[in-house]
Design an enzyme around this catalytic site. Structure first.
Site, PDB file in Angstrom:
ATOM      1  NE  ARG A  95      -1.526  -2.364   2.934  1.00  0.00           N
ATOM      2  CZ  ARG A  95      -1.665  -3.675   2.735  1.00  0.00           C
ATOM      3  NH1 ARG A  95      -2.747  -4.146   2.189  1.00  0.00           N
ATOM      4  NH2 ARG A  95      -0.719  -4.524   3.103  1.00  0.00           N
ATOM      5  CB  THR A  96       3.472   2.516   2.308  1.00  0.00           C
ATOM      6  OG1 THR A  96       2.688   2.094   3.420  1.00  0.00           O
ATOM      7  CG2 THR A  96       4.092   3.869   2.626  1.00  0.00           C
TER       8      THR A  96
ATOM      9  CE  LYS B 157      18.731  -3.431   8.729  1.00  0.00           C
ATOM     10  NZ  LYS B 157      18.428  -4.370   9.774  1.00  0.00           N
TER      11      LYS B 157
ATOM     12  NE  ARG C  69       7.269   0.915   4.895  1.00  0.00           N
ATOM     13  CZ  ARG C  69       6.042   0.377   4.907  1.00  0.00           C
ATOM     14  NH1 ARG C  69       5.870  -0.878   4.540  1.00  0.00           N
ATOM     15  NH2 ARG C  69       4.999   1.078   5.267  1.00  0.00           N
TER      16      ARG C  69
ATOM     17  CG  HIS D 215       3.773   4.186   8.655  1.00  0.00           C
ATOM     18  ND1 HIS D 215       3.878   4.981   7.527  1.00  0.00           N
ATOM     19  CD2 HIS D 215       3.293   2.988   8.226  1.00  0.00           C
ATOM     20  CE1 HIS D 215       3.470   4.278   6.486  1.00  0.00           C
ATOM     21  NE2 HIS D 215       3.116   3.079   6.876  1.00  0.00           N
TER      22      HIS D 215
HETATM   23  C1  NCD Z   1       2.092  -1.241   8.202  1.00  0.00           C
HETATM   24  C2  NCD Z   1       3.575  -1.015   8.224  1.00  0.00           C
HETATM   25  O1  NCD Z   1       4.295  -1.455   7.348  1.00  0.00           O
HETATM   26  O2  NCD Z   1       3.999  -0.351   9.167  1.00  0.00           O
HETATM   27  N1  NCD Z   1       1.535  -1.399   6.964  1.00  0.00           N
HETATM   28  C3  NCD Z   1       1.301  -0.293   6.185  1.00  0.00           C
HETATM   29  O3  NCD Z   1       2.121   0.590   6.049  1.00  0.00           O
HETATM   30  N2  NCD Z   1       0.111  -0.220   5.597  1.00  0.00           N
HETATM   31  C4  NCD Z   1       1.602  -2.182   9.210  1.00  0.00           C
HETATM   32  C5  NCD Z   1       2.193  -3.549   9.319  1.00  0.00           C
HETATM   33  O4  NCD Z   1       3.254  -3.854   8.800  1.00  0.00           O
HETATM   34  O5  NCD Z   1       1.561  -4.362  10.012  1.00  0.00           O
END
Ligand code: NCD
Length: 328
Positions: free
Chosen positions: A74-75, A102, A124, A152
């Site tokens: 999604r992100t 890292k 990310r 986030h």
């Molecule tokens: C989350 C994340 O990656 O922090 N998902 C997201 O961004 N939609 C939640 C998760 O990983 O459970």
């Protein structure tokens, strides 16, 4: 670890002059006015997305680099589409967290990307503080798309947007966050954001997975979701759990005691989940597929909220100044 980070000078809506950089690294970078402005901008972008021609010329000629060191559906897709809908160029880089050194290699990656002079770097990374490091190493505006279990912020904004569109308000809304809060950057950011807008929060789940010190109520009894307007479900984030640590006796026991089922909900409650969902573990599939679930609305909100964040960073919005802050 002490890191330099950037904080909002609220109320100052000057466009940035040369040498001023603005970032979205944490919900702590935002105040109530910022949230209201970002949600209003997202709302106007949502209207633009109802037209046949969905692309706006707003960020033509700008470059948005999406750098993902952790898996994401999604992100990453929503940031990419958000940039494209605003006519920016995009550049996407993915790397597997485990195979990357890292410290050094992140700085190297940031410097390599800098050669293309991106206006925004969306990052990310499994390591807390990675976005701050990139903000220090480059001239780009940096957006934190998730760093370890820390922050986030765009997820918190899209969740606020979804709640506000669904209930018509944020102030006084009661949100029960159910599940593995301990390992959740989503929960940390969301709790901060909900407190900022005057919502009431209860964390619900097994005691070892509900950290103290977030400034909100905790309950170990799933029946306490009864008074919530929104039941926000989190998955067990096993990839972030310490090896050998026993947070719950078993997943079966977790589901039996804290799984969100239709029986445990009343019809007027709304259910949210950031995804990815583990159907049959933290959420019953009948809940996930019910009209009470706002999961698809959250994904749609992700697009317009990320358009708003990119737009805000590159055009108006508050000016940030550099300060020194503790990275928890
Ligand atoms: C989350 C994340 O990656 O922090 N998902 C997201 O961004 N939609 C939640 C998760 O990983 O459970």
């Amino acid at each position: 670890m002490t890191e330099r980070s950037l904080h909002v000078v609220s109320g100052d809506l000057r466009p940035p002059s040369d040498g001023e950089r603005r970032h979205l690294l944490s919900v702590a970078d935002l105040d109530r006015d910022d949230i209201d402005r970002l949600l209003a901008t997202a709302h106007s972008f949502a209207l633009s997305q109802e037209r046949d021609t969905k692309k706006l010329p707003t960020l033509r000629g700008r470059l948005v680099a999406n750098v993902f060191f952790e898996s994401s559906t999604r992100t990453s897709t929503s940031f990419e589409l958000a940039a494209k809908r605003l006519s920016a160029d995009t550049l996407s880089m993915k790397a597997s967290g485990s195979s990357v050194d890292k410290g050094e290699s992140l700085r190297d990656t940031a410097l390599t990307l800098s050669a293309y002079e991106p206006d925004v770097i969306v990052i990310r990374h499994p390591q807390i503080g990675a976005p701050q490091l990139v903000a220090q190493a480059t001239h780009a505006h940096v957006v934190n798309a998730g760093d370890g279990k820390h922050q986030h912020p765009t997820q918190a904004l899209l969740d606020l947007y979804t709640i506000s569109e669904s209930l018509g308000r944020l102030d006084g809304v009661h949100v029960a966050i159910v599940g593995d809060v301990l390992h959740s950057r989503v929960a940390r950011s969301l709790v901060q954001a909900l407190r900022l807008v005057g919502a009431h929060v209860t964390l619900v789940g097994p005691p070892p997975l509900l950290p103290e010190g977030l400034g909100v109520e905790r309950s170990f009894d799933i029946r306490d979701i009864a008074n919530a307007d929104i039941v926000y479900v989190l998955r067990m984030q096993r990839e972030r759990m310490e090896e050998g640590a026993n947070y719950v006796p078993s997943l079966r026991e977790y589901t039996a005691r804290w799984g969100v089922t239709l029986d445990r909900l009343s019809p007027n409650q709304r259910v949210m989940h950031p995804g990815p969902m583990n159907r049959g573990v933290e959420i019953d599939p009948r809940v996930a597929d019910s009209p009470q679930a706002l999961v698809v609305d959250q994904v749609k909100a992700g697009l317009v909220v990320r358009m708003a964040v990119l737009y805000d960073l590159l055009t108006t919005g508050p000016v940030l100044v550099e300060t020194t802050a503790e990275v928890a």
